[in-house]
Design an enzyme around this catalytic site. Sequence first.
Site, short mmCIF file in Angstrom:
data_model
loop_
_atom_site.label_atom_id
_atom_site.label_comp_id
_atom_site.label_asym_id
_atom_site.label_seq_id
_atom_site.Cartn_x
_atom_site.Cartn_y
_atom_site.Cartn_z
N ARG A 61 0.82 -1.20 0.00
CA ARG A 61 0.00 0.00 0.00
C ARG A 61 0.87 1.26 0.00
O ARG A 61 2.02 1.23 0.42
CB ARG A 61 -0.92 0.02 1.22
CG ARG A 61 -2.01 -1.03 1.22
CD ARG A 61 -2.88 -0.91 2.45
NE ARG A 61 -2.11 -1.12 3.68
CZ ARG A 61 -1.68 -0.16 4.47
NH1 ARG A 61 -1.93 1.12 4.19
NH2 ARG A 61 -0.99 -0.44 5.57
N LYS A 201 -8.66 -2.33 0.85
CA LYS A 201 -8.58 -1.45 2.00
C LYS A 201 -9.40 -0.17 1.81
O LYS A 201 -9.76 0.48 2.79
CB LYS A 201 -7.12 -1.10 2.28
CG LYS A 201 -6.34 -2.26 2.89
CD LYS A 201 -7.02 -2.81 4.17
CE LYS A 201 -6.21 -3.91 4.83
NZ LYS A 201 -6.95 -4.52 5.96
N HIS A 220 -10.30 -4.21 12.58
CA HIS A 220 -9.21 -4.84 11.83
C HIS A 220 -8.79 -6.07 12.62
O HIS A 220 -7.89 -6.00 13.46
CB HIS A 220 -8.07 -3.86 11.66
CG HIS A 220 -6.98 -4.34 10.74
ND1 HIS A 220 -5.67 -3.98 10.88
CD2 HIS A 220 -7.03 -5.17 9.67
CE1 HIS A 220 -4.95 -4.56 9.94
NE2 HIS A 220 -5.75 -5.29 9.20
N SER A 238 0.50 -6.67 11.64
CA SER A 238 1.19 -7.66 10.83
C SER A 238 2.30 -8.34 11.62
O SER A 238 3.07 -7.68 12.33
CB SER A 238 1.78 -6.98 9.59
OG SER A 238 2.48 -7.90 8.79
N LYS A 242 -2.24 -12.98 13.79
CA LYS A 242 -3.69 -12.80 13.65
C LYS A 242 -4.33 -13.88 12.77
O LYS A 242 -5.35 -14.45 13.13
CB LYS A 242 -3.95 -11.40 13.07
CG LYS A 242 -5.40 -11.02 12.87
CD LYS A 242 -5.54 -9.50 12.74
CE LYS A 242 -4.70 -8.91 11.65
NZ LYS A 242 -5.24 -9.13 10.29
N THR A 243 -3.71 -14.13 11.62
CA THR A 243 -4.25 -15.14 10.71
C THR A 243 -3.96 -16.54 11.21
O THR A 243 -4.83 -17.41 11.23
CB THR A 243 -3.67 -14.95 9.30
OG1 THR A 243 -4.05 -13.67 8.80
CG2 THR A 243 -4.18 -16.02 8.35
N ASP A 257 -9.44 -10.89 8.51
CA ASP A 257 -8.88 -9.54 8.49
C ASP A 257 -9.82 -8.40 8.88
O ASP A 257 -9.39 -7.47 9.55
CB ASP A 257 -8.33 -9.25 7.09
CG ASP A 257 -7.37 -8.08 7.07
OD1 ASP A 257 -6.54 -7.96 8.01
OD2 ASP A 257 -7.41 -7.29 6.13
N ARG A 322 1.84 -12.22 -1.56
CA ARG A 322 0.46 -12.46 -1.10
C ARG A 322 -0.26 -13.47 -1.97
O ARG A 322 0.09 -13.70 -3.14
CB ARG A 322 -0.33 -11.15 -1.16
CG ARG A 322 0.18 -10.03 -0.26
CD ARG A 322 -0.46 -10.10 1.09
NE ARG A 322 -0.07 -8.99 1.95
CZ ARG A 322 -0.68 -8.70 3.10
NH1 ARG A 322 -1.70 -9.44 3.49
NH2 ARG A 322 -0.27 -7.70 3.84
#
Length: 536
Positions: A61, A201, A220, A238, A242-243, A257, A322
């Site tokens: 981003r 996003k 988030h 990040s 989290k994932t 997410d 990704r």
Amino acid sequence: MNEIGLRNAKNGIDTDGLKTTGTVHYNLGPADLVEHALRRDEARLTAHGALIATTGQHTGRSPKDKFVVRDGATEDKVWWDNNRPMTPEQFSALRDDFLAHAAGLDLYVQDLVGGADEANSLPTRVVTEYAWHSMFIRNLLIRPSREALASFEQKLTIIDLPSFRADPARHGTRTETVIAVDFSRMLVLIGGTAYAGEMKKSVFTVLNYLLPESGVMPMHCSANVGPNGDAAVFFGLSGTGKTTLSADPKRTLIGDDEHGWGENGIFNFEGGCYAKTIRLSAEAEPEIFATTRRFGTVLENVVLDDTRVPDFNDGRLTENTRCAYPLDFIPNASATGRAGHPKNVIMLTADAFGVMPPIARMTPAQAMYHFLSGYTAKVAGTERGVTEPEATFSTCFGAPFMPRHPSEYGNLLRELIARHGATCWLVNTGWTGGAYGTGSRMPIKATRALLSAALDGSLNNAAFRTDPSFGFEVPVAVPGVDSAILDPRSTWADKDAYDAQAKKLVGMFVDNFAKFEAHVDTNTLDAAPRIRDAAA
């Protein structure tokens, strides 16, 4: 000339005028989009049938190139310290130039939805220059049924033209790259970047602006739910897990997410996942790895070997490699994207200072404090010869996507936690036994065991001590977990060094939170860490 009718009668928004002498392709499916992307040399196929594309100079981003239109509607609602303003006149010029640039292009249109809760959903029309971008966003958002498409009426329009170049003098931009959001027109313009994550996003940003006025908390976070309906949400920046930690084979994945928390519980904003693949392996993350070998998945900036097999250990293009895939590519994913009110709220941090305990129970006020802080730590880049950890504070665990002041989100989260009796936990997936360079990474088996005990409720029955610096409750003993790891100070060979490190980290928290002090109540202020004698 083909014209894309983008009139939104409900809100009086008129973006008719997006016309092209090229062909307009509406709501193509994966097979058609793959054919188009290959024929147009936008992408390649891997040996396993996934589509793979590179994004050029932008491999992530561009937050410094993101702008929000500052007008009468947004003047008092947007947190301008965190959002770059653009005048309505500059946006109008940008829009006119976007339309002119699109006039000779073939365009791809996807009619999609952000938000699995129909009462709070955001029907979104995404117009893209690239076929692979159309496939990416089709994977990431919720795909309406064929019947629903017949009466689809968008509330938000995104126009994504990577070949467009902004003019800083004319458009008020910083560079030739632009992501411009006009909340009054409900229009997003993306140009000068091929990084597909900007589209995803942008939808999140708009939902973060709209939903709080309806009492819905945009988050988030990842989320899952147990067999007894006990939902949990996982906040984290990040690299905090989290994932990984929400992908539990014993629990159903709601999403990885972005979610909302409203009157009827939690709901996924998306219909897919956008997972990092750098150093991805079948052993460590089998579910995500399996998606990279399926037709329909989109890989970004992943290097292929000479047999077209992805090399996930090769970061020569970027460390931010990704894959984007529909949620149903994950075996235990929720079919509805919805669950009840969360029983547990987990805030993840990777503390490279080695100060935080592996798990701690927080009061609602402490949870708000840590939510507004959004702390994690990263290891400095070795190319600079720096081995000291670096603190990262990203408020609400997602500052780049927060149009409103963080206190709005923090107050809303605290109210929801209190109203529905959720238990709040801080989980450290970072270092123990010392800071980075001296200590070791928190054992994943211990993290999973502690998290499982928190989610099944058994951890609430443990004996707790109060952390002398942060004030939250830390379990003293948990079955199956080495008790020594529960007390970070005891894992350090040099106790004085731990005390100094704890004092340093507390000071960072206090300094960072100074900007929020005028916006929170005394309970939250009292939840702040204190510089105490950690040995007392």
